[in-house]
Design a protein around this motif. Sequence first.
Motif, mmCIF file in Angstrom:
data_model
loop_
_atom_site.group_PDB
_atom_site.id
_atom_site.type_symbol
_atom_site.label_atom_id
_atom_site.label_comp_id
_atom_site.label_asym_id
_atom_site.label_seq_id
_atom_site.Cartn_x
_atom_site.Cartn_y
_atom_site.Cartn_z
ATOM 1 N N ILE A 52 -32.036 14.759 11.276
ATOM 2 C CA ILE A 52 -32.012 13.329 11.020
ATOM 3 C C ILE A 52 -33.077 12.652 11.873
ATOM 4 C CG2 ILE A 52 -30.568 11.257 11.013
ATOM 5 C CD1 ILE A 52 -29.608 13.439 9.126
ATOM 6 N N VAL A 109 -33.998 7.227 13.808
ATOM 7 C CA VAL A 109 -34.079 5.815 13.431
ATOM 8 C C VAL A 109 -32.653 5.277 13.314
ATOM 9 C CG1 VAL A 109 -34.859 4.155 11.704
ATOM 10 C CG2 VAL A 109 -36.251 6.180 12.208
ATOM 11 N N ILE A 110 -32.347 4.229 14.055
ATOM 12 C CA ILE A 110 -30.998 3.693 14.117
ATOM 13 C C ILE A 110 -30.614 3.065 12.781
ATOM 14 C CG2 ILE A 110 -29.455 2.111 15.313
ATOM 15 C CD1 ILE A 110 -30.505 4.537 16.920
ATOM 16 N N ASP A 111 -29.497 3.533 12.238
ATOM 17 C CA ASP A 111 -28.996 3.000 10.972
ATOM 18 C C ASP A 111 -27.950 1.916 11.209
ATOM 19 O OD1 ASP A 111 -28.762 3.285 7.964
ATOM 20 O OD2 ASP A 111 -26.686 3.687 8.543
ATOM 21 N N SER A 112 -27.176 2.045 12.282
ATOM 22 C CA SER A 112 -26.178 1.026 12.595
ATOM 23 C C SER A 112 -25.912 1.020 14.097
ATOM 24 C CB SER A 112 -24.874 1.275 11.828
ATOM 25 O OG SER A 112 -24.340 2.544 12.138
ATOM 26 N N LYS A 168 -30.744 -2.308 14.313
ATOM 27 C CA LYS A 168 -30.927 -1.398 13.181
ATOM 28 C C LYS A 168 -32.407 -1.308 12.837
ATOM 29 C CE LYS A 168 -29.660 -0.714 8.328
ATOM 30 N NZ LYS A 168 -28.839 -1.193 7.195
ATOM 31 N N GLY A 169 -32.883 -0.099 12.607
ATOM 32 C CA GLY A 169 -34.288 0.126 12.302
ATOM 33 C C GLY A 169 -35.115 0.556 13.496
ATOM 34 N N LYS A 220 -36.601 2.877 16.215
ATOM 35 C CA LYS A 220 -36.850 4.315 16.278
ATOM 36 C C LYS A 220 -36.875 4.747 17.742
ATOM 37 C CE LYS A 220 -40.099 7.978 15.002
ATOM 38 N NZ LYS A 220 -41.392 8.302 14.349
ATOM 39 N N TYR A 266 -32.679 12.965 15.742
ATOM 40 C CA TYR A 266 -31.486 12.302 16.284
ATOM 41 C C TYR A 266 -30.631 13.292 17.083
ATOM 42 C CZ TYR A 266 -27.261 9.442 16.466
ATOM 43 O OH TYR A 266 -26.172 8.737 16.894
ATOM 44 N N ALA A 322 -27.362 7.196 13.215
ATOM 45 C CA ALA A 322 -28.578 7.337 12.427
ATOM 46 C C ALA A 322 -28.230 8.027 11.121
ATOM 47 C CB ALA A 322 -29.636 8.134 13.180
ATOM 48 N N GLY A 323 -28.974 7.747 10.083
ATOM 49 C CA GLY A 323 -28.639 8.335 8.789
ATOM 50 C C GLY A 323 -29.819 8.622 7.901
ATOM 51 N N GLN A 324 -31.034 8.588 8.460
ATOM 52 C CA GLN A 324 -32.222 8.831 7.658
ATOM 53 C C GLN A 324 -32.674 10.275 7.820
ATOM 54 O OE1 GLN A 324 -35.355 6.010 8.255
ATOM 55 N NE2 GLN A 324 -33.963 4.272 8.444
#
Length: 258
Positions: free
Chosen positions: A37, A40-43, A57-58, A60, A72, A115-117
């Motif tokens: 992953i 990059v922070i998703d939440s 959020k967003g 890196k 991650y 993170a979720g990307q």
Amino acid sequence: KLTVKGSDGAIRHLSLPDSIGKMLFLRGETSPFTLKIAPVIDSVLPNMPAAQAGMQKGDKIKSVNGEPIYYYSDLIPAMNLVPQGSPLLIDIERNGTDLQLKVMPTEGRKIGVMAGQVDNKIQITHKDYGLGEAFAHGIGYGYNVLRDYVAQFKFVFTKKGASEVGGFGSIGKLFPEKWNWLAFWHITAFLSIALAFMNILPIPALDGGHVVFLLYEMVTGKAPSQKVLEYAQMVGFVLLVSLLLYANGSDLYRAIFK
């Protein structure tokens, strides 16, 4: 052991040296061969250290106290390098600008980010299985989990492994903070497999100990004396209670002093 599919479509089976497995264990990688992953922070969870430090959020994550973060999964090992009670100096990239945030993690080394990307270089495919195929793959997966657990059991007898032994508190921390049915059943199944393996160890008072005495009776043609069985049960009981106290005592020690 690792099974990979090459770009030519051929399936290859690779064996990793024990030194690599030990390195991954000492680094804290319990599931090294998973989708990587992007950091990059998703939440950002509210009222947690990351949110209080201004993480958004967003963002890196580029490094933690100088330790580079490529994926991650690198975040927790990097955080573990920082002494308990010390702040984390997290370098991030936000909209093309580099920033540094000072984050004080909780006692459980949590900062409250997710993170979720998935790395865009990884190709993801989805395959549906029928009921029969699902059972077959489930049995195969269970076998692989048991095999890996047995292979890694030797680490319990190392200094690092003994320090990581935990009781009910550690088991509770295996489950995610937010309810997830898939994670719940996955971890429950793993614990069941682990307990099944432990139960067949040749320790008196466990089923494995009873099997040993039955095999002795089959070979010699006579049952062990009642006194031998009683003493064996007492020794096994003391070992199990000692392990129980040590595991939960370790949880208590880490909660108080770490």
